[in-house]
Design a protein around this motif. Structure first.
Motif, PDB file in Angstrom:
ATOM      1  N   UNK A 106     -14.915 -11.715  25.561  1.00 57.67           N
ATOM      2  CA  UNK A 106     -14.195 -11.686  24.288  1.00 57.67           C
ATOM      3  C   UNK A 106     -14.825 -12.683  23.323  1.00 57.67           C
ATOM      4  N   UNK A 107     -14.507 -12.510  22.041  1.00 58.31           N
ATOM      5  CA  UNK A 107     -15.083 -13.347  20.990  1.00 58.31           C
ATOM      6  C   UNK A 107     -14.921 -14.838  21.332  1.00 58.31           C
ATOM      7  N   UNK A 108     -13.715 -15.231  21.743  1.00 61.37           N
ATOM      8  CA  UNK A 108     -13.470 -16.654  22.028  1.00 61.37           C
ATOM      9  C   UNK A 108     -14.398 -17.151  23.135  1.00 61.37           C
ATOM     10  N   UNK A 131     -11.319 -23.624  16.495  1.00 61.40           N
ATOM     11  CA  UNK A 131     -11.619 -24.267  15.217  1.00 61.40           C
ATOM     12  C   UNK A 131     -12.883 -23.668  14.602  1.00 61.40           C
ATOM     13  N   UNK A 132     -13.912 -23.452  15.440  1.00 63.23           N
ATOM     14  CA  UNK A 132     -15.177 -22.892  14.943  1.00 63.23           C
ATOM     15  C   UNK A 132     -14.957 -21.475  14.410  1.00 63.23           C
ATOM     16  N   UNK A 133     -14.121 -20.704  15.110  1.00 64.15           N
ATOM     17  CA  UNK A 133     -13.840 -19.340  14.658  1.00 64.15           C
ATOM     18  C   UNK A 133     -13.079 -19.353  13.344  1.00 64.15           C
ATOM     19  N   UNK A 134     -12.139 -20.275  13.228  1.00 66.88           N
ATOM     20  CA  UNK A 134     -11.368 -20.368  11.993  1.00 66.88           C
ATOM     21  C   UNK A 134     -12.310 -20.711  10.838  1.00 66.88           C
ATOM     22  N   UNK A 139     -10.464 -16.417  12.707  1.00 71.32           N
ATOM     23  CA  UNK A 139      -9.420 -16.991  13.551  1.00 71.32           C
ATOM     24  C   UNK A 139      -8.571 -15.946  14.256  1.00 71.32           C
ATOM     25  N   UNK A 140      -8.405 -14.785  13.639  1.00 72.13           N
ATOM     26  CA  UNK A 140      -7.519 -13.769  14.222  1.00 72.13           C
ATOM     27  C   UNK A 140      -8.222 -12.845  15.203  1.00 72.13           C
ATOM     28  N   UNK A 148     -15.823  -4.355  18.928  1.00 71.29           N
ATOM     29  CA  UNK A 148     -14.757  -4.010  17.984  1.00 71.29           C
ATOM     30  C   UNK A 148     -14.996  -4.609  16.603  1.00 71.29           C
ATOM     31  N   UNK A 149     -16.089  -5.382  16.455  1.00 64.22           N
ATOM     32  CA  UNK A 149     -16.345  -6.065  15.188  1.00 64.22           C
ATOM     33  C   UNK A 149     -17.470  -5.381  14.422  1.00 64.22           C
TER      34      UNK A 149
END
Lengths: 268, 266
Positions: A106-108, A131-134, A139-140, A148-149
């Motif tokens: 997964x992305x995370x 935090x890096x994703x945000x 973030x979501x 899926x992206x």
């Protein structure tokens, strides 16, 4: 304390982040990818490498990431060898041409990977990945899988993975080359803000004149056969630059100059 | 979208079922119309009746065949994966050993089976060895290919982050190899059953009885054709069962991320 000017550099108090000292690269098959190169990148600088295909931009970037070793000459990072620099706690992040994500994670988990490999505790790693994703505006999407992206979002994940280790040096190899211009501009805007906020030292490879002028404090124009530095162009505009910089007269002027240099470089 | 997907699934179940039923009806009708003798071609109803009548013996024969096939399949997975890991450790090891894996693959099992049955005293064990030999090759070759087919960009990423050999293996090579591994499992599960049945035939002709193939052999001698068909039917069911289990396992593991398990429309 009195600040003494650095005798080795023309700019007072400049800290060299990466020094390329007559580094040259000849591949085992005899291809001379880089003639001896001398280049110093100061801490906090945003340097773009630009030039015709096959001029050794990526090779130079890989030398700076220690993914390749020079055939002759050497490189210093913060005045030390690569391993010494890393053991002193400095971090180098590389953002590849492709997003290069693990499709099964997964992305995370993709963003967390560098921390996981370094053995960071799970809770800290999770918090920093979030935090890096945000920071890249995803973030979501932590629970999504890469498939899926969209292309632009995958590239953002890739950048988040670079940022998660809080790098001192960020190396980017044409990261937005495959994206449409609109998305590319938006990501460029974000990148300028990010690098400025964290005073990141960045080396960026691109084919786009506009991107180079918009992002860089200095543009290094390279020529091929063998790869070498043809000219450098300083972009003396305050950072971070607003998106409106693209419509200014100075921007157009810089683009014209750079375009002329590039034309000369490809004939040289 | 969802509704469409569901009706799609329904069609993919209903359509083949209808074809099957139609074929069976035609078979039954043709046998009755031309009054084909039972010892030439039995009617589906004859076969079904035989299946019910001989259920206990056929079921235990199926059990023995399946046990051999599953044992061999598991052995092939364990050994095949270990050999694949050995191969990717160094090109030299692979180069020295791979020709022998090929040798094993190209030698027909029917030709080696009599030897194995002589060498190994226990019939079940001998049959398991036969079936393992047949089933192991796809697992070796697919897993080796998978462990080597890693995105070079990801390799660079792992190197940049100073990943150790074990970390790279666990976090990168094994997940990358999984789709190939499952491809190997699907082929191999069918081969394990084929290997078991072939072994049983060879053992059966030598007078050592075991499993469904022996039932077929015996029924042939006794001209009990419906029983032959009944045994054949059970072998087919076993094969389909193994295949379905493998597909399910693959979907469970890869379903969320790999192209092979995700429809093009998603």
């Amino acid at each position: 304390m009195l600040a003494l000017p650095d005798s080795r550099s023309p700019i007072s108090a400049m800290v060299p982040a990466v020094e390329v000292l007559s580094a040259e690269k000849i591949f085992p098959d005899g291809t001379r990818a880089l003639a001896p190169i001398a280049l110093t990148i100061a801490q906090g600088e945003f340097v773009t490498l630009i030039g015709p295909s096959g001029c050794g931009k990526t090779t130079l970037l890989k030398l700076m990431s220690n993914l390749l070793e020079p055939s002759d000459g050497r490189l210093l990072w913060w005045r030390a060898g690569y391993d010494d620099m890393v053991s002193r706690g400095r971090r180098v992040a590389f953002v590849f041409q492709d997003p290069t994500l693990m499709p099964w994670a997964r992305v995370a988990a993709n963003v967390r990977l560098p921390l996981d490999l370094a053995g960071a505790p799970r809770t800290i790693a999770n918090a920093r990945a979030a935090a890096a994703l945000a920071r890249v505006g995803l973030g979501d999407f932590a629970r999504h899988f890469p498939r899926q992206l969209s292309g632009g979002m995958k590239m953002r994940v890739s950048i988040a993975r670079g940022l998660v280790i809080d790098p001192d040096l960020l190396l980017m190899d044409e990261p937005f080359g495959a994206l449409d211009e609109f998305t590319r501009n938006r990501l460029d805007d974000d990148l300028v803000k990010l690098c400025c906020e964290r005073k990141l030292t960045t080396v960026f490879v691109t084919h786009s004149i506009y991107e180079a002028v918009f992002l860089s404090s200095r543009v290094v124009v390279m020529a091929s056969g063998p790869g070498r530095i043809f000219a450098t162009l300083a972009i003396d505009e305050p950072q971070p630059r607003p998106a409106s910089f693209r419509n200014s007269a100075q921007f157009a002027e810089y683009c014209r100059t750079l375009s002329a240099l590039l034309a000369q470089a490809s004939q040289a | 979208m969802r509704r469409l997907a569901r009706s799609e699934t329904a069609v993919s179940i209903i359509a083949p079922t209808l074809v099957g039923v139609a074929l069976l009806l035609f078979w039954e009708a043709a046998c009755r119309a031309w009054s084909v003798p039972v010892f030439l071609l039995p009617k589906p109803t004859d076969i079904a009746a035989k299946l019910l009548a001989d259920w206990p013996t056929l079921l235990s024969a199926l059990g023995r065949t399946l046990r051999v096939a599953v044992q061999a399949f598991v052995a092939a997975i364990v050994l095949g994966t270990l050999i694949a890991f050995l191969f990717v450790q160094s090109r030299l090891i692979e180069k020295s050993l791979f020709p022998y894996a090929v040798l094993l693959q190209v030698t027909p099992i029917v030709a080696i089976a009599p030897l194995i049955i002589i060498f190994v005293k226990n019939t079940q064990a001998a049959l398991t060895v036969c079936a393992t030999l047949v089933a192991i090759f796809p697992i070796i070759s697919n897993t080796t290919l998978g462990l080597r087919s890693v995105d070079p960009g990801l390799i660079n990423l792992f190197r940049m982050n100073r990943a150790g050999r074990l970390q790279t293996l666990l976090r990168l090579r094994i997940p990358s190899a999984l789709p190939y591994f499952f491809g190997g499992l699907r082929i191999s599960s069918g081969l394990a059953l084929i290997g078991a049945v072939v072994g049983e035939f060879v053992a059966g002709t030598g007078g050592r009885s075991s499993g469904l193939a022996y039932e077929i052999l015996q029924s042939g001698f006794q001209l009990d054709i419906p029983r032959m068909f009944a045994a054949l039917f059970l072998i087919t069911v076993a094969g389909v069962g193994l295949f379905v289990v493998m597909v399910g396992l693959s979907r469970l593991t890869l379903g969320q991320w790999h192209e092979s398990e995700i429809g093009a429309d998603r």
